[in-house]
Design an enzyme around this catalytic site. Sequence first.
Site, mmCIF file in Angstrom:
data_model
loop_
_atom_site.group_PDB
_atom_site.id
_atom_site.type_symbol
_atom_site.label_atom_id
_atom_site.label_comp_id
_atom_site.label_asym_id
_atom_site.label_seq_id
_atom_site.Cartn_x
_atom_site.Cartn_y
_atom_site.Cartn_z
ATOM 1 N N ARG A 1 9.999 -41.042 -9.456
ATOM 2 C CA ARG A 1 9.125 -40.593 -8.554
ATOM 3 C C ARG A 1 7.837 -41.538 -8.493
ATOM 4 O O ARG A 1 7.260 -41.883 -7.405
ATOM 5 C CB ARG A 1 8.845 -39.070 -8.480
ATOM 6 C CG ARG A 1 10.242 -38.438 -7.734
ATOM 7 C CD ARG A 1 10.250 -37.051 -8.116
ATOM 8 N NE ARG A 1 11.433 -36.353 -7.537
ATOM 9 C CZ ARG A 1 11.681 -35.158 -7.483
ATOM 10 N NH1 ARG A 1 10.974 -34.343 -8.245
ATOM 11 N NH2 ARG A 1 12.892 -34.633 -6.682
ATOM 12 N N HIS B 1 12.896 -41.801 -0.435
ATOM 13 C CA HIS B 1 13.567 -42.101 -1.829
ATOM 14 C C HIS B 1 13.104 -40.988 -2.812
ATOM 15 O O HIS B 1 11.728 -40.492 -2.652
ATOM 16 C CB HIS B 1 12.755 -43.357 -2.436
ATOM 17 C CG HIS B 1 13.754 -44.330 -2.684
ATOM 18 N ND1 HIS B 1 13.452 -45.696 -3.395
ATOM 19 C CD2 HIS B 1 15.204 -44.268 -2.988
ATOM 20 C CE1 HIS B 1 14.716 -46.279 -3.585
ATOM 21 N NE2 HIS B 1 15.578 -45.458 -3.481
ATOM 22 N N GLU B 2 14.227 -40.695 -3.708
ATOM 23 C CA GLU B 2 13.739 -39.951 -4.828
ATOM 24 C C GLU B 2 13.069 -38.476 -4.665
ATOM 25 O O GLU B 2 12.268 -37.794 -5.144
ATOM 26 C CB GLU B 2 12.830 -40.346 -5.827
ATOM 27 C CG GLU B 2 13.380 -41.746 -6.415
ATOM 28 C CD GLU B 2 14.592 -41.578 -7.064
ATOM 29 O OE1 GLU B 2 15.113 -40.871 -7.312
ATOM 30 O OE2 GLU B 2 15.408 -42.821 -6.885
ATOM 31 N N GLY B 3 13.608 -37.983 -3.302
ATOM 32 C CA GLY B 3 13.129 -36.499 -2.623
ATOM 33 C C GLY B 3 12.225 -36.835 -1.595
ATOM 34 O O GLY B 3 11.272 -37.314 -1.824
#
Length: 595
Positions: free
Chosen positions: A306, A445-447
């Site tokens: 993140r 991306h990534e949440g």
Amino acid sequence: MTDQYVSRQDLDFLIEDWLETSALTLRPRFAEHSVETFRGALDLAAELAVAKFAPHNRTADTQEPCLRDDGTVRLIPEVQVALEAYFASGLHSAPFPEAVGGADLPMTIRTGVGLWFAATNCSTSGYANLTAAAANLLLAHGSTDVINRFARPLIAGRFFGTMCLSETQAGSSLADITTRATRQSDGTYRIHGDKMWISAGDHQMGENIVHLVLARTDRIESGIRGTSLFAVPKYLVGEDGAVGERNDVTLVGLNHKMGNRGTTNTVLSFGSGDHEPGGRPGAVGHLVGEENRGIFHMFHMMNEMRIAVGLSAVGLGSAGYLASLEYARTRRQGRRAPSSEPVPIIEHPDVRRMLLAQKSYVEGGLALVLYCGRLMDDAATEQTAARREDAAALLDLLTPVAKSFPAQWCLVANDLAIQVHGGYGYTRDYPVEQHYRDNRLNLIHEGTHGIQAADLLGRKVRARDGATLARLTELMRSTIGRARNSSSERKQLGAELLRRVERLETTTAAIWQDDDVADPLANATIYLEAFGHVVVAWLWLEQHIATQNRDTDFHSGKRLAARYFFEYELPRTDSQWDVLAQRNTLLQDVEPTWL
């Protein structure tokens, strides 16, 4: 040429003048380093990024990965050449502990190093970022065997790494994954299931790919707490480290993206029977950490990625800003008077507005991710356990902000870079349209943005009974106190920041005055955006103070950008705090049939 992508002067200012990273060399872990080794790492990163990564950025976009007839992935060869040079340089292994082949380079410097690769070629650098994050997870939670078998080759750059979480039916709802893991008599597991959206999931580079796969053991049927984590290599690895036969991991297909096209994005099948090691179906997996704690172990990699996403967004924002700045200085259009010659468009106030906005987002976002890098160093090496715990808690609180603020606002910077270029910005003749397409992924991306918002408001600000948030606002008040004893401009900015810090505190308390969850979380994204603006305003005040009274163009520009953020950006939070304090239920009241 390097200033085409990153302002080295700004990077040095933030690392040396503001964060005073030289003080890290007084700590035992970093005692072998010096300011010279830090600068050397940044110099090497700039040289390598411009020479090996930047030249094929456009080519990787226009000639994206595709499937060959034999089911393998075709990448342009420049990707492998660049990554081999990167691994050979030692920059990849440098942040890892010396005991596993690293050089104990501080994460603050590693973040600065990563900026160059994000700005010049985010797609190619993505393979390395995932590999580093996978290695860090295995070092933190893997057994000695798993570390030796997988982490060490990842650190050496021999193997690549991925994270395999999502599934077609589950998406971001990891409680709904169905991939299964069955324990074998030899202690390994057989993995069966399909995974979706796997970045860097297949290619022909390196000796192997290590997939970190979230799955359920036969003992647990459902729920996020019933997931376990497994290292599943593309090729089996023996106890002696030798790479052997193909594991039962099959590439099903490639996803074709709007941007960030140079990184393969895959659908993978584990245990489909296409490759049956030893004649038995199922992909061989090695348990990482404890059974049924897979999601908790996975957060180690997810949180690192993140922040890497935030850094990627800053790098793309930086490249777009500097490209539009150069264009504005050289493009002549418009006159001050009918009889005068055309002037560079930077002379027009609205163009300067767009450039200042970009500068405030990019340099504010960079300060944020570098600060998180410093918190990583402090969490690992501060002198006392209390200070280490304090730094770790602050890092945990700021991680969703470090991901989401750059992803949102550096994308806005890319949008403004296109606007500065006018019609040319919308063509492929200039790089800014690709910067925008590449950066658009980072909000997902990534949440997603909404997931980060729910994490911040639903968990992070309430952690330790609010003690971490209180510590953050205490640090903000400390900066405001230093501003009061400085110039009148800093005193004024400090007063503006204090007003918003107080709104943050009172609004957060009002939101959580009872145990109701649904209404507060409905407006979590608004909270995240307001919170992020207050944090970045604080970091701009920190930068303003760090310029001292130096009167160069660079330092005057930093102070101007700080003023811009306070005068044009920070006020947008006032209406957001109003909505939040009222516990507005409009979003809860909507019937789906009305839309």
